[in-house]
Design an enzyme around this catalytic site. Structure first.
Site, PDB file in Angstrom:
ATOM      1  N   GLY A  26       0.829  -1.209   0.000  1.00 29.28           N
ATOM      2  CA  GLY A  26       0.000   0.000   0.000  1.00 29.28           C
ATOM      3  C   GLY A  26       0.857   1.251   0.000  1.00 29.28           C
ATOM      4  N   SER A  27       0.169   2.404   0.025  1.00 30.45           N
ATOM      5  CA  SER A  27       0.895   3.660  -0.132  1.00 30.45           C
ATOM      6  C   SER A  27       1.664   4.060   1.134  1.00 30.45           C
ATOM      7  CB  SER A  27      -0.078   4.768  -0.534  1.00 30.45           C
ATOM      8  OG  SER A  27      -1.113   4.881   0.416  1.00 30.45           O
ATOM      9  N   ASP A  80       3.313  -2.686   8.306  1.00 30.19           N
ATOM     10  CA  ASP A  80       2.284  -2.705   7.266  1.00 30.19           C
ATOM     11  C   ASP A  80       1.257  -1.596   7.529  1.00 30.19           C
ATOM     12  OD1 ASP A  80       0.809  -3.483   5.068  1.00 30.19           O
ATOM     13  OD2 ASP A  80       0.520  -5.556   5.714  1.00 30.19           O
ATOM     14  N   ALA A  82      -2.874   0.006   7.088  1.00 31.39           N
ATOM     15  CA  ALA A  82      -4.211  -0.479   7.444  1.00 31.39           C
ATOM     16  C   ALA A  82      -5.256   0.483   6.892  1.00 31.39           C
ATOM     17  CB  ALA A  82      -4.363  -0.585   8.957  1.00 31.39           C
ATOM     18  N   LYS A  93      -7.746  -4.539   7.141  1.00 33.16           N
ATOM     19  CA  LYS A  93      -6.763  -4.415   6.069  1.00 33.16           C
ATOM     20  C   LYS A  93      -7.338  -5.037   4.801  1.00 33.16           C
ATOM     21  CE  LYS A  93      -2.514  -5.385   6.644  1.00 33.16           C
ATOM     22  NZ  LYS A  93      -2.280  -4.255   5.733  1.00 33.16           N
ATOM     23  N   GLY A  95      -7.581  -3.208   1.749  1.00 36.80           N
ATOM     24  CA  GLY A  95      -8.019  -2.227   0.758  1.00 36.80           C
ATOM     25  C   GLY A  95      -7.150  -2.266  -0.490  1.00 36.80           C
ATOM     26  N   GLU A 102      -0.761 -10.633   3.474  1.00 34.06           N
ATOM     27  CA  GLU A 102      -0.496  -9.795   4.649  1.00 34.06           C
ATOM     28  C   GLU A 102      -0.798 -10.566   5.930  1.00 34.06           C
ATOM     29  OE1 GLU A 102      -1.283  -5.370   2.794  1.00 34.06           O
ATOM     30  OE2 GLU A 102      -2.987  -6.474   3.570  1.00 34.06           O
TER      31      GLU A 102
HETATM   32  C1  5RP Z   1      -3.321  -3.637   1.379  1.00 37.44           C
HETATM   33  C2  5RP Z   1      -3.579  -3.051   2.696  1.00 37.44           C
HETATM   34  C3  5RP Z   1      -3.072  -1.670   2.943  1.00 37.44           C
HETATM   35  O1  5RP Z   1      -2.135  -1.721   3.966  1.00 37.44           O
HETATM   36  C4  5RP Z   1      -4.226  -0.791   3.309  1.00 37.44           C
HETATM   37  O2  5RP Z   1      -5.183  -0.841   2.262  1.00 37.44           O
HETATM   38  C5  5RP Z   1      -3.783   0.657   3.536  1.00 37.44           C
HETATM   39  O3  5RP Z   1      -3.307   1.180   2.335  1.00 37.44           O
HETATM   40  P1  5RP Z   1      -2.693   2.638   2.258  1.00 37.44           P
HETATM   41  O4  5RP Z   1      -1.448   2.633   3.077  1.00 37.44           O
HETATM   42  O5  5RP Z   1      -2.425   2.829   0.781  1.00 37.44           O
HETATM   43  O6  5RP Z   1      -3.711   3.615   2.775  1.00 37.44           O
HETATM   44  O7  5RP Z   1      -4.157  -3.626   3.579  1.00 37.44           O
HETATM   45  O8  5RP Z   1      -4.001  -4.841   1.221  1.00 37.44           O
END
Ligand code: 5RP
Length: 227
Positions: A26-27, A80, A82, A93, A95, A102
């Site tokens: 993720g970002s 990681d 979330a 998690k 998204g 994960e």
């Molecule tokens: C990927 C995830 C990401 O950690 C979660 O969606 C958060 O993403 P971001 O840091 O881009 O807001 O669970 O499966």
């Protein structure tokens, strides 16, 4: 300063020589991997295991040594992102479409640090649609069973066709609105035949690091205390 970046860079302070490190997706995890790459370039000696093909490619480009579960059994620390986190460090998690890898990596980790911006902490989980990874064969049945649990399930699409995870599965985003009983819901979802896993990460995170819009960084430990 980017809120996600400051949370990620704080988390990287927990790295030590010799660790096996889980790399999130993720970002926000992007910034953590970038910072880990910088530390490795400066001499930090770690090995890493990634939670997605995308994160693995990013890490390799930065020269971070990558291992697989064929070579290691436990992970010292995973960092990681979330989608939602509550004060008990319960997390949604997935998204970014990587929840299964994960969860496998988090489950093998002695310590899981979740890095987020200050929009992710919530009083109650569930506003963010809960991602559920399902096997493509017969997914229509799994979708109906998910609906019976009280949500509006939506098959995730990518360019008008079902989004495929790194494992070749579909993702169903389940709009619950509020999740009153996360442990019971987690069990009920994973009992559905065809469901591989869901995005509730319960009693897994040891620490949450929050990057705030005013540049502050907050840390919550296991008991939800600000430290
Ligand atoms: C990927 C995830 C990401 O950690 C979660 O969606 C958060 O993403 P971001 O840091 O881009 O807001 O669970 O499966």
């Amino acid at each position: 300063m980017d809120r996600k970046r400051i949370a990620a860079e704080r988390a990287a302070r927990y790295l030590r020589d010799g660790m096996v490190v889980g790399l999130g997706t993720g970002s926000t995890a992007y910034w953590a991997i970038r910072e880990i790459g910088r530390l490795v370039r400066d001499g930090l000696s770690i090995r890493a295991i990634a939670t997605s093909k995308q994160s693995e490619a990013h890490a390799r480009r930065l020269g971070i040594p990558i291992v697989s579960f064929a070579e290691i059994d436990t992970i010292d620390l995973t960092i990681d992102g979330a989608d939602e986190v509550d004060a008990d460090l319960q997390v949604i998690k997935g998204g970014g479409g990587a929840l299964l890898r994960e969860k496998i990596v988090a489950g093998a980790s002695k310590e899981l640090i979740i890095i987020v911006d200050d929009e992710k902490p919530v009083e109650q989980l569930g506003k963010f649609p809960l991602p559920v990874e399902v096997v493509p064969f017969g997914f229509e049945l799994a979708v109906r069973r998910l609906q019976e649990l009280g949500c509006k399930p939506v098959l995730r699409l990518h360019e008008e066709i079902p989004f495929l995870t790194d494992n070749g599965n579909y993702t169903v985003d389940c709009h619950f609105g509020r999740i009153e009983h996360p442990i019971e819901l987690h069990t009920a979802i994973n009992r559905i035949v065809g469901v591989v896993d869901n995005g509730l990460f319960l009693n897994m995170a040891n620490r949450v690091i929050i990057g705030c819009s005013d540049g502050a960084v907050k840390e919550w430990d296991k008991h939800g205390d600000a430290v």
